[in-house]
Design a protein around this motif. Structure first.
Motif: not given
Length: 743
Positions: A556-583
């Motif tokens: 698995f090679t993540p196609a997204l930097d989830l930490a950066r994405l969450a920071d950019e979207l702000g505290p009022d947005v929740t990301l639900m991740i369904r997949g094989h992620y190893f963070y």
């Protein structure tokens, strides 16, 4: 007026018809028309013809109001044809590259003969191409144009109409039409060839003759309809009797008749066993009635068979055939016995249970290689409990997944005695993938293949063209698919794909996907409950990110930097991740999880509940987009590696050009889209609506009921579909909150 008219009848060929038409429209030669005849086909063939006709004015479509059969459908096309020459093309076959140019050139070079005979090759599901075994008859020897009397050996070619171009005025002058029946090519072919004054040949493969594995023609169907061959040869000899100048052809045609009768009689898979003696007697009667005075039987075993016909001695012929078959099978028996002894995977216990009677009130379910109780099988299970509670429902689950089985579900661990007993005795076997190779399909058992998604990526036999699937054993795959009795589909697009890439003898059920019923019928309470179970706050925006698997990546090679994405979207947005992620090793992501802004839902048992909870879906090439589209909520395609994915795995359409919403090809572009209103704007909505109409056409909330009524209750008349515009609309999370606050 076009030079060439191609008559293409279509009946239950939706899986092959686009390839056929593409092979014609892709020709370098363009002076032609296509007369396409929809023989009242019950599948999507008629709609496919109309779609092609809208794009190309050379295609003219005739829709027949009743099914009349291949011959009379060709007649309907003949009546509308305007070309100098008529060509016939069966709708599951294709033209080779450059075929029409070669045919046109040869017609011109030979001074417009009445008939041009060209070559063909057989193509098989596994990629094999077998040349015509009598291609030598088409070699250019002697004059370019001749009568059949100069080259009578052309009668030894397969009696088919689609390897010839016929001058239209010759057809009119001769009065040729196709009779009803299943061997309609014989009278047309013989009567035209013996009547023509000017014949030419083209030593070039122009038609690729598809050998349909699932038995798509009469020659591979056990039926009394093969008795039709007698009527067809009756027409041939009536034609000869009506034309005294053709009397010289009685002997060659008699030989063709006798050979054809013997072929039907001897080939396995044609005549029912209890009809063979009757067929032989009919053949013998024709033989004696039409035997020319000057006829001499051929030498060898074929001549001996002729003698059996002449003397009407079926017992002698049947005995000789049985003896030969016995000799051939003695050696095979030893090999078969050895293979059976090696089937250790089944085990002695399973073998013993296969001798027990089938339990008509037992249904065995499985999903995702027995990893969970979910997907279409779970939805069918629930509906079966409502409509047919007398049927016992049992699930096959792997031992390591037993702890995740919902309470109240009757389960058997895969590999256990109870599992093999259920496989052996259950009348109904339901799965969204294939059962193991060791499973035996018993007469009386019903296998229901539900599938688990609409295909964007290539599936089945189509995978042979792409490097990601070089490890697959396609012969074994089709052996597993041979067990299917029913194949579910949520849209006509999928039906056509399944029927082409899994060419087996099952019935397609266009019901919609049972797992999507909840996405149509869900209430405010269902939406609220789904969000509460995930800890999503009222008013908070929730994006569900569901990437697909990539075969070309070793891990698995993540196609997204989830930490950066969450920071950019702000505290009022929740990301639900369904997949094989190893963070787990990232402290920042761990903190985001603790705060609830990133929720790992990879292990959630019901993906449909995740759909209900999410305000929008972010995905790449996952079939999740087709299901989520039922909700009519925003979909964002994140496709940073489309070129690689489409080249390595292969896809059925260009997702970047026909998306269900907005498209991002970089993380920066994705962040920009999610931070704007564009992903839910008018353009995105228009694309999503077109996508829904194409891929969610059967998902009206009653799919599970349709399946249960057809498969388990045997009801032949399906429930009518709720019109697209009248279907219930599940409220979005914002709408659900608003309705609760109003109350």
């Amino acid at each position: 007026m076009p030079r060439l008219s191609l008559v293409v009848p279509a009946y239950k060929v939706q899986g092959y018809l686009p390839e056929c038409l593409d092979s014609v429209l892709g020709q370098s030669y363009t002076d032609f028309e296509v007369i396409a005849v929809d023989d009242c086909s019950p599948d999507g063939s008629g709609a496919i013809l109309d779609q092609y006709a809208e794009r190309d004015t050379r295609i003219h479509v005739i829709h027949l109001t009743e099914n009349v059969g291949l011959g009379r459908a060709r007649n309907a096309g003949l009546e509308k044809a305007q070309g100098d020459y008529i060509l016939f093309l069966d709708s599951d076959d294709t033209l080779s590259d450059g075929a029409l140019a070669a045919i046109s050139d040869r017609l011109e070079a030979t001074g417009d003969p009445e008939i041009l005979v060209y070559d063909y090759a057989r193509t098989y599901w596994d990629g094999r191409v077998r040349p015509n075994q009598r291609a030598d008859l088409l070699e250019a020897e002697g004059p370019d144009v001749f009568r059949l009397a100069d080259r009578p050996q052309l009668l030894d070619l397969l009696q088919i109409v689609w390897n010839k171009a016929y001058r239209r005025d010759f057809i009119t002058r001769t009065g040729l039409t196709f009779p009803p029946g299943y061997y309609e090519d014989a009278p047309w072919t013989f009567c035209s060839m013996i009547s023509a004054e000017r014949i030419a040949v083209l030593d070039r493969t122009c038609v690729l003759y598809r050998q349909r594995r699932e038995g798509g023609n009469i020659l591979k169907t056990v039926s009394r309809k093969h008795f039709d061959v007698f009527d067809q040869y009756g027409r041939v000899f009536d034609f000869v009797e009506a034309h005294e100048e053709l009397a010289r052809w009685r002997v060659p045609l008699f030989r063709k008749m006798a050979d054809h009768y013997l072929t039907v009689l001897e080939r396995p898979g044609r005549l029912p066993r209890n009809a063979r003696a009757e067929f032989f007697r009919r053949a013998a009667a024709d033989y004696r009635a039409r035997l020319p005075e000057s006829f001499e039987r051929p030498a060898g075993s074929q001549g001996q068979k002729y003698a059996f016909l002449e003397h009407n001695t079926y017992a002698a012929m049947a005995g000789g055939t049985a003896a030969a078959k016995l000799r051939r099978s003695v050696k095979a028996r030893a090999g078969t016995a050895l293979n059976r002894s090696r089937r250790s995977a089944m085990g002695i216990f399973y073998q013993s249970r296969l001798r027990f009677p089938i339990d008509g009130d037992l249904a065995l379910f499985s999903a995702y290689w027995s990893r969970s109780v979910s997907c279409n099988p779970a939805a069918i299970d629930a509906e079966l409990a409502r409509l047919a509670p007398q049927i016992r429902r049992v699930w096959a689950v792997r031992p390591d997944a037993m702890s995740q089985v919902p309470e109240g579900v009757d389960v058997v661990p895969v590999g256990s005695r109870a599992y093999w007993a259920a496989l052996a005795r259950a009348k109904y076997l339901v799965n969204n993938v294939n059962f193991a190779d060791a499973v035996v399909k018993r007469p009386g058992q019903i296998h229901l293949q539900t599938h688990h998604g609409t295909p964007l990526k290539t599936m089945g036999l189509d995978q042979r063209k792409y490097p990601a699937s070089t490890h697959m054993d396609f012969a074994k795959l089709l052996e597993r698919c041979d067990r299917w009795d029913f194949s579910l589909s949520s849209n006509s697009f999928s039906t056509a794909v399944w029927e082409r890439v899994y060419p087996c003898s099952y019935t397609s059920l266009e019901t919609g996907y049972p797992r999507n019923d909840i996405l149509v019928n869900a209430t405010v309470e269902d939406v609220r409950r789904a969000r509460a179970a995930l800890g999503l706050a009222d008013g908070a925006k929730a994006f569900l990110y569901m990437p697909t698997h990539r075969e070309y990546q070793p891990g698995f090679t993540p196609a997204l930097d989830l930490a950066r994405l969450a920071d950019e979207l702000g505290p009022d947005v929740t990301l639900m991740i369904r997949g094989h992620y190893f963070y787990g090793s990232s402290p920042h992501v761990a903190e985001l999880r603790r705060s609830g802004r990133v929720v790992d839902v990879s292990g959630h048992p019901r993906v449909e509940e995740l759909y209900l909870a999410a305000d929008a879906l972010i995905t790449d090439y996952s079939s999740a987009m087709f299901d989520y589209a039922v909700l009519d909520r925003p979909i964002i395609i994140y496709a940073p590696d489309w070129d690689i994915y489409s080249a390595v795995r292969g896809t059925y359409f260009n997702l970047l050009e026909e998306p269900p919403g907005v498209v991002a090809t970089s993380q920066a572009e994705l962040i920009r889209l999610l931070g704007s209103e564009e992903y839910g704007g008018a353009d995105a909505t228009e694309r999503r609506t077109a996508f829904r109409r194409r891929f969610c056409e059967f998902d009206d909330g009653h799919a599970a009921e349709r399946v249960v009524r057809r498969v388990f209750l045997g009801e032949e008349s399906p429930l009518p579909f709720v019109p697209f515009a009248e279907r219930p609309h599940t409220p979005t999370p914002d709408q659900a909150l608003e309705l609760v606050e109003r109350a």
